[in-house]
Write a protein that holds these residues in place. Sequence first.
Motif, PDB file in Angstrom:
ATOM      1  N   ARG A  77     -16.497   8.233   8.144  1.00  0.00           N
ATOM      2  CA  ARG A  77     -15.555   8.873   7.841  1.00  0.00           C
ATOM      3  C   ARG A  77     -14.417   7.160   7.456  1.00  0.00           C
ATOM      4  O   ARG A  77     -13.132   7.735   7.032  1.00  0.00           O
ATOM      5  N   ARG A  78     -14.241   6.852   8.825  1.00  0.00           N
ATOM      6  CA  ARG A  78     -14.170   5.283   9.013  1.00  0.00           C
ATOM      7  C   ARG A  78     -14.172   4.471   8.045  1.00  0.00           C
ATOM      8  O   ARG A  78     -13.250   3.490   8.141  1.00  0.00           O
ATOM      9  N   LEU A  79     -15.332   4.219   7.784  1.00  0.00           N
ATOM     10  CA  LEU A  79     -16.037   3.157   6.982  1.00  0.00           C
ATOM     11  C   LEU A  79     -15.221   2.782   5.862  1.00  0.00           C
ATOM     12  O   LEU A  79     -14.777   1.796   4.854  1.00  0.00           O
ATOM     13  N   GLY A  80     -14.624   4.378   5.304  1.00  0.00           N
ATOM     14  CA  GLY A  80     -13.570   3.935   3.665  1.00  0.00           C
ATOM     15  C   GLY A  80     -12.828   2.858   4.196  1.00  0.00           C
ATOM     16  O   GLY A  80     -11.879   2.386   2.868  1.00  0.00           O
ATOM     17  N   GLU A  84     -11.643  -0.114   2.633  1.00  0.00           N
ATOM     18  CA  GLU A  84      -9.698  -0.253   1.913  1.00  0.00           C
ATOM     19  C   GLU A  84      -9.176  -1.258   2.372  1.00  0.00           C
ATOM     20  O   GLU A  84      -8.506  -2.239   1.773  1.00  0.00           O
ATOM     21  N   GLY A  85      -8.442  -1.560   4.252  1.00  0.00           N
ATOM     22  CA  GLY A  85      -8.224  -2.363   4.362  1.00  0.00           C
ATOM     23  C   GLY A  85      -7.898  -4.063   4.196  1.00  0.00           C
ATOM     24  O   GLY A  85      -7.849  -4.477   5.381  1.00  0.00           O
ATOM     25  N   ARG A  86      -9.745  -4.337   4.485  1.00  0.00           N
ATOM     26  CA  ARG A  86      -9.613  -5.557   4.400  1.00  0.00           C
ATOM     27  C   ARG A  86      -8.568  -6.599   3.515  1.00  0.00           C
ATOM     28  O   ARG A  86      -8.873  -6.170   2.037  1.00  0.00           O
ATOM     29  N   PRO A  87      -8.763  -8.255   4.146  1.00  0.00           N
ATOM     30  CA  PRO A  87      -7.195  -8.324   3.767  1.00  0.00           C
ATOM     31  C   PRO A  87      -7.481  -8.893   1.928  1.00  0.00           C
ATOM     32  O   PRO A  87      -7.018  -8.856   1.112  1.00  0.00           O
ATOM     33  N   LYS A  88      -9.480  -9.293   1.938  1.00  0.00           N
ATOM     34  CA  LYS A  88      -9.734 -10.174   0.507  1.00  0.00           C
ATOM     35  C   LYS A  88      -9.523  -8.871  -0.297  1.00  0.00           C
ATOM     36  O   LYS A  88      -8.883  -8.999  -1.476  1.00  0.00           O
ATOM     37  N   ASP A  89     -10.064  -7.734   0.303  1.00  0.00           N
ATOM     38  CA  ASP A  89     -10.262  -6.757  -1.037  1.00  0.00           C
ATOM     39  C   ASP A  89      -8.786  -6.380  -1.635  1.00  0.00           C
ATOM     40  O   ASP A  89      -8.539  -5.463  -2.721  1.00  0.00           O
ATOM     41  N   LEU A  90      -7.644  -6.505  -0.794  1.00  0.00           N
ATOM     42  CA  LEU A  90      -6.557  -6.239  -1.033  1.00  0.00           C
ATOM     43  C   LEU A  90      -5.769  -7.062  -1.638  1.00  0.00           C
ATOM     44  O   LEU A  90      -5.052  -6.490  -2.831  1.00  0.00           O
ATOM     45  N   GLY A 104       1.861   5.844  -2.078  1.00  0.00           N
ATOM     46  CA  GLY A 104       1.166   5.963  -1.110  1.00  0.00           C
ATOM     47  C   GLY A 104      -0.151   5.247  -1.156  1.00  0.00           C
ATOM     48  O   GLY A 104      -0.361   5.212   0.132  1.00  0.00           O
ATOM     49  N   ASP A 105      -0.629   4.581  -2.389  1.00  0.00           N
ATOM     50  CA  ASP A 105      -2.125   4.303  -1.964  1.00  0.00           C
ATOM     51  C   ASP A 105      -1.886   2.633  -0.844  1.00  0.00           C
ATOM     52  O   ASP A 105      -2.516   2.515  -0.417  1.00  0.00           O
ATOM     53  N   LEU A 106      -0.671   1.446  -1.038  1.00  0.00           N
ATOM     54  CA  LEU A 106       0.040   0.398  -0.448  1.00  0.00           C
ATOM     55  C   LEU A 106      -0.251   0.573   1.047  1.00  0.00           C
ATOM     56  O   LEU A 106      -0.821   0.697   1.689  1.00  0.00           O
ATOM     57  N   ARG A 107       0.529   1.897   1.440  1.00  0.00           N
ATOM     58  CA  ARG A 107       1.048   2.110   2.171  1.00  0.00           C
ATOM     59  C   ARG A 107      -0.159   2.572   3.537  1.00  0.00           C
ATOM     60  O   ARG A 107      -0.453   2.154   4.543  1.00  0.00           O
ATOM     61  N   ARG A 108      -0.734   3.754   2.689  1.00  0.00           N
ATOM     62  CA  ARG A 108      -2.569   3.691   2.997  1.00  0.00           C
ATOM     63  C   ARG A 108      -3.222   2.240   3.633  1.00  0.00           C
ATOM     64  O   ARG A 108      -3.784   2.398   4.565  1.00  0.00           O
ATOM     65  N   ARG A 109      -3.271   1.795   2.766  1.00  0.00           N
ATOM     66  CA  ARG A 109      -4.408   0.545   2.473  1.00  0.00           C
ATOM     67  C   ARG A 109      -3.668  -0.457   4.404  1.00  0.00           C
ATOM     68  O   ARG A 109      -4.777  -1.058   4.436  1.00  0.00           O
ATOM     69  N   LEU A 110      -2.558  -0.814   3.582  1.00  0.00           N
ATOM     70  CA  LEU A 110      -1.580  -1.540   5.183  1.00  0.00           C
ATOM     71  C   LEU A 110      -1.975  -0.910   6.590  1.00  0.00           C
ATOM     72  O   LEU A 110      -2.297  -1.709   7.468  1.00  0.00           O
ATOM     73  N   GLU A 111      -2.035   0.378   6.246  1.00  0.00           N
ATOM     74  CA  GLU A 111      -1.823   0.387   7.246  1.00  0.00           C
ATOM     75  C   GLU A 111      -3.013   0.671   8.372  1.00  0.00           C
ATOM     76  O   GLU A 111      -4.238   0.201   9.188  1.00  0.00           O
ATOM     77  N   ALA A 112      -4.294   0.790   7.019  1.00  0.00           N
ATOM     78  CA  ALA A 112      -6.175   0.324   7.755  1.00  0.00           C
ATOM     79  C   ALA A 112      -6.781  -1.007   7.609  1.00  0.00           C
ATOM     80  O   ALA A 112      -6.567  -1.298   8.367  1.00  0.00           O
ATOM     81  N   ALA A 113      -5.841  -1.228   7.363  1.00  0.00           N
ATOM     82  CA  ALA A 113      -6.123  -3.104   6.915  1.00  0.00           C
ATOM     83  C   ALA A 113      -5.347  -3.449   8.820  1.00  0.00           C
ATOM     84  O   ALA A 113      -5.683  -4.241   9.724  1.00  0.00           O
ATOM     85  N   ASN A 114      -4.844  -2.632   9.206  1.00  0.00           N
ATOM     86  CA  ASN A 114      -3.799  -2.480  11.075  1.00  0.00           C
ATOM     87  C   ASN A 114      -3.312  -3.973  11.025  1.00  0.00           C
ATOM     88  O   ASN A 114      -3.219  -5.247  11.495  1.00  0.00           O
ATOM     89  N   LEU A 115      -1.664  -4.113   9.993  1.00  0.00           N
ATOM     90  CA  LEU A 115      -1.307  -5.464  10.235  1.00  0.00           C
ATOM     91  C   LEU A 115      -0.642  -5.993  11.109  1.00  0.00           C
ATOM     92  O   LEU A 115      -1.474  -7.182  10.860  1.00  0.00           O
ATOM     93  N   PRO A 116      -0.277  -5.177  12.275  1.00  0.00           N
ATOM     94  CA  PRO A 116       0.367  -5.943  13.115  1.00  0.00           C
ATOM     95  C   PRO A 116      -1.110  -6.876  13.930  1.00  0.00           C
ATOM     96  O   PRO A 116      -0.386  -7.999  14.671  1.00  0.00           O
ATOM     97  N   ASP A 117      -2.293  -6.870  13.936  1.00  0.00           N
ATOM     98  CA  ASP A 117      -3.618  -6.357  14.763  1.00  0.00           C
ATOM     99  C   ASP A 117      -4.293  -7.423  13.535  1.00  0.00           C
ATOM    100  O   ASP A 117      -4.911  -9.374  14.113  1.00  0.00           O
ATOM    101  N   LEU A 118      -3.855  -8.325  12.147  1.00  0.00           N
ATOM    102  CA  LEU A 118      -4.586  -9.245  11.292  1.00  0.00           C
ATOM    103  C   LEU A 118      -4.172 -11.077  12.217  1.00  0.00           C
ATOM    104  O   LEU A 118      -3.107 -10.726  12.964  1.00  0.00           O
ATOM    105  N   GLU A 119      -5.074 -11.581  11.556  1.00  0.00           N
ATOM    106  CA  GLU A 119      -4.149 -13.293  12.098  1.00  0.00           C
ATOM    107  C   GLU A 119      -3.101 -13.647  10.948  1.00  0.00           C
ATOM    108  O   GLU A 119      -3.453 -12.740  10.084  1.00  0.00           O
TER     109      GLU A 119
END
Length: 265
Positions: A77-80, A84-90, A104-119
């Motif tokens: 359930r979490r793997l999808g 989706e949030g992998r920076p290179k894929d996005l 809503g697609d990009l909002r969901r994917r940015l949340e999945a990318a965990n933007l605040p914790d990215l390098e």
Amino acid sequence: MVKRAHEILAKQPGNDLTRVNDFAHIASQSSKIARKLGNIRNQFGGGHGRAHMPDIRDEMVDLALDGGLIWTRWALRRLGLFSEGRPKDLIRDLVEEPATFRSGDLRRRLEAANLPDLEPHHQRELGIAVGQRVMRQTFVVRWDGLDPCLESDDLTVWPADYRIGLLHGLWFAPDDQPTMTPWLLRKGIEVIDPIPDASEELEEQVKLACRSTQFFPPDTDLKDREGTVKWLENHITDRPASERPALTLMLQYLTDAPPPVVPHN
């Protein structure tokens, strides 16, 4: 392997995912069950050079299967969202091989990318990609990736490097050629407003823009141009003193003829 996978997936953000302690504890315990399956396989599995098959009861099979499925289903359930949030894929889907985005697609994917914790470099690269897609007038990307950032001063939710990336993406194409319009100029500056001091980055972007022989498209409405000049004149006084030379250079470029010569580094 299960332990490391669980550690990564347990941190995965998502609108439908939970981190409530009791439920997180259930997931953690299920991962321990999954890790035990390796020991069970070693003791009871075939293919280990045994002369005789171990005595395996039906309940042993059922317990191993049920225990493994609990964690596997949780992980899938979490793997999808993780994918989706992998920076290179996005970034690929935004600009390299543009995919269709719905509201809503990009909002969901940015949340999945965990933007605040990215390098920081990933934050900036994502900002550039979002900005360049907005520049191409993909409105749903603007609604999900730019407008909420403009409306917020929060540098945790919308980090400084993401904002600086947005500025670059709004102003420049992937080949670093300016794509400036009065609207893009304003939004690029507005999006970095919450950053206390972005003088170095702003200077770099302004100098890059000023190397172009044409700042705005030739069909730019004169009133829009004049309005942008007036807006910039007022905005300069609101920014830190360290940023004013770069903004003044941009203002000079917009109002002077010929434009100032910007030396190459």
